[in-house]
Design an enzyme around this catalytic site. Sequence first.
Site, PDB file in Angstrom:
ATOM      1  N   ALA A  23       0.814  -1.224   0.000  1.00  0.00           N
ATOM      2  CA  ALA A  23       0.000   0.000   0.000  1.00  0.00           C
ATOM      3  C   ALA A  23       0.842   1.267   0.000  1.00  0.00           C
ATOM      4  O   ALA A  23       0.307   2.365   0.062  1.00  0.00           O
ATOM      5  CB  ALA A  23      -0.915  -0.011   1.222  1.00  0.00           C
ATOM      6  N   TYR A  82       8.127 -14.789 -12.136  1.00  0.00           N
ATOM      7  CA  TYR A  82       6.948 -13.928 -11.913  1.00  0.00           C
ATOM      8  C   TYR A  82       5.680 -14.598 -12.447  1.00  0.00           C
ATOM      9  O   TYR A  82       4.648 -14.643 -11.762  1.00  0.00           O
ATOM     10  CB  TYR A  82       7.193 -12.591 -12.606  1.00  0.00           C
ATOM     11  CG  TYR A  82       6.114 -11.560 -12.405  1.00  0.00           C
ATOM     12  CD1 TYR A  82       6.018 -10.848 -11.205  1.00  0.00           C
ATOM     13  CD2 TYR A  82       5.191 -11.286 -13.411  1.00  0.00           C
ATOM     14  CE1 TYR A  82       5.033  -9.891 -11.027  1.00  0.00           C
ATOM     15  CE2 TYR A  82       4.207 -10.327 -13.234  1.00  0.00           C
ATOM     16  CZ  TYR A  82       4.127  -9.632 -12.044  1.00  0.00           C
ATOM     17  OH  TYR A  82       3.149  -8.684 -11.867  1.00  0.00           O
TER      18      TYR A  82
END
Length: 247
Positions: free
Chosen positions: A14, A155
């Site tokens: 965040a 990934y």
Amino acid sequence: MEGLKNKIAIVTGASRGIGKSICLALAQHGANIVAAATNEELLQKTCTEVSAFGVQSLAVKCDVSQSAEADKLIDAAVQKFQRVDILVNNAGITRDTILPRMKEDQWDAVMNVNLKGTFNCMKACSRHMMRQQYGRIINISSVIGISGNAGQANYAASKAGVIALTKSAAKEFGSRNITVNSVAPGFIVTDMTAGLSEDMKNKMLAQIPLQRLGEGKDIANAVLFLASSLADYMTGQVLVVDGGMVM
Ligand code: NAP
């Protein structure tokens, strides 16, 4: 957006990028925010901006790849707000290189943050959500987890794992009124993609029917929908938000 007012939402990753956009969007619709990442200073900035919407917020320094830290994050949220309604697993990293050159620590780092971090936070939250008989879990995956990508084997595998984790948890938690869905972004302009050359960005652009790169708020809008009561009958789904790049 229906059903977000006064809800308690934990958002990982965040401190910047997509995660910060998600915090601001949820706060704008009345949710209180628990913002988690490793950079405390940037987290505080997110919380200051969130406060402008008149909701409460809490910044928690947390490396999601460490299960003890994920446990502490959820404990801190419950201690302050007594419940957890929404969990957005957004923290993610890349360590790109072609497979023959990929070092074990590059593989491990990406798996540990992207996949294990998502598992850690889901596991820590699940006890509270099951007791509440309510929960909305949204895991940020990637179109790369669907299509694969040269130079991103670690990934892609981590994000495909996030999708499988999402579907499995949706099956486990359905009877407890906990939905688990995923948003799969395409190419979004953030720090993660800032290092790509103009040439590479133009090549990506050429593959996007909507003819623009994505922004954090494009992903935040999909998260808002999945967290809201408008998506009460959706679980185990992957919502692709990529301007049409992968279809
Ligand atoms: P970003 O700008 O690099 O931000 C990544 C966020 O993850 C930061 O807040 C970072 O905070 C946090 N983070 C990294 N490692 C962490 C850890 N161990 N524990 C807790 N937080 C950690 O990336 P982004 O583009 O916003 O990406 C957000 C998510 O969207 C990721 O899961 C990414 O894979 C996914 N995604 C992005 C794109 C794209 O094009 N940008 C496309 C598809 C999917 P700290 O550094 O403060 O820890």
